[in-house]
Design a protein around this motif. Structure first.
Motif, PDB file in Angstrom:
ATOM      1  N   ILE A 124       0.721  -1.152  -0.060  1.00 30.13           N
ATOM      2  CA  ILE A 124      -0.011  -0.082  -0.198  1.00 30.13           C
ATOM      3  C   ILE A 124       0.979   1.392   0.005  1.00 30.13           C
ATOM      4  O   ILE A 124       2.092   1.145   0.638  1.00 30.13           O
ATOM      5  CB  ILE A 124      -1.110   0.144   1.069  1.00 30.13           C
ATOM      6  N   TYR A 174      -1.628   6.625   1.540  1.00 29.98           N
ATOM      7  CA  TYR A 174      -2.832   5.762   1.926  1.00 29.98           C
ATOM      8  C   TYR A 174      -2.478   5.187   3.596  1.00 29.98           C
ATOM      9  O   TYR A 174      -3.522   5.410   4.302  1.00 29.98           O
ATOM     10  CB  TYR A 174      -3.117   4.612   1.242  1.00 29.98           C
ATOM     11  N   ARG A 186      -2.855   8.070   5.709  1.00 28.19           N
ATOM     12  CA  ARG A 186      -4.474   8.531   5.956  1.00 28.19           C
ATOM     13  C   ARG A 186      -5.093   7.361   6.937  1.00 28.19           C
ATOM     14  O   ARG A 186      -5.859   7.881   7.682  1.00 28.19           O
ATOM     15  CB  ARG A 186      -5.061   8.530   4.664  1.00 28.19           C
TER      16      ARG A 186
END
Length: 80
Positions: free
Chosen positions: A67, A71, A74
């Motif tokens: 990932i 991301y 967040r």
């Protein structure tokens, strides 16, 4: 967290992070295809449990190994 990213040692640890700002900087390493902790700031509530170059392999039960850093950042912020 699985650390460090350079392959010197590998051990999976679970960290129960408190709510709020964690005081870590996350970066990515294309060689390993995952996000890792690049800096643990003074005053981080998890500074005794985590260190620079630790790989982030999961957040809660969500796999983070492939990932992107934005991301992961967040996601960590949303769960604090």
């Amino acid at each position: 967290v699985d650390g460090p990213c350079n392959g010197v040692s590998s051990k999976i640890i679970n960290i129960l992070a408190p709510p709020g700002i964690l005081g870590v900087v996350i970066d990515s390493d294309e060689r390993f295809g995952s996000s890792y902790v690049s800096v643990v700031k003074d005053g981080s509530p998890i500074r005794e449990e985590i260190r620079a170059r630790d790989k982030i392999i999961a957040v809660d039960s969500d796999n983070m190994q492939l990932i992107t850093v934005p991301y992961v950042s967040r996601l960590l912020a949303s769960r604090s």
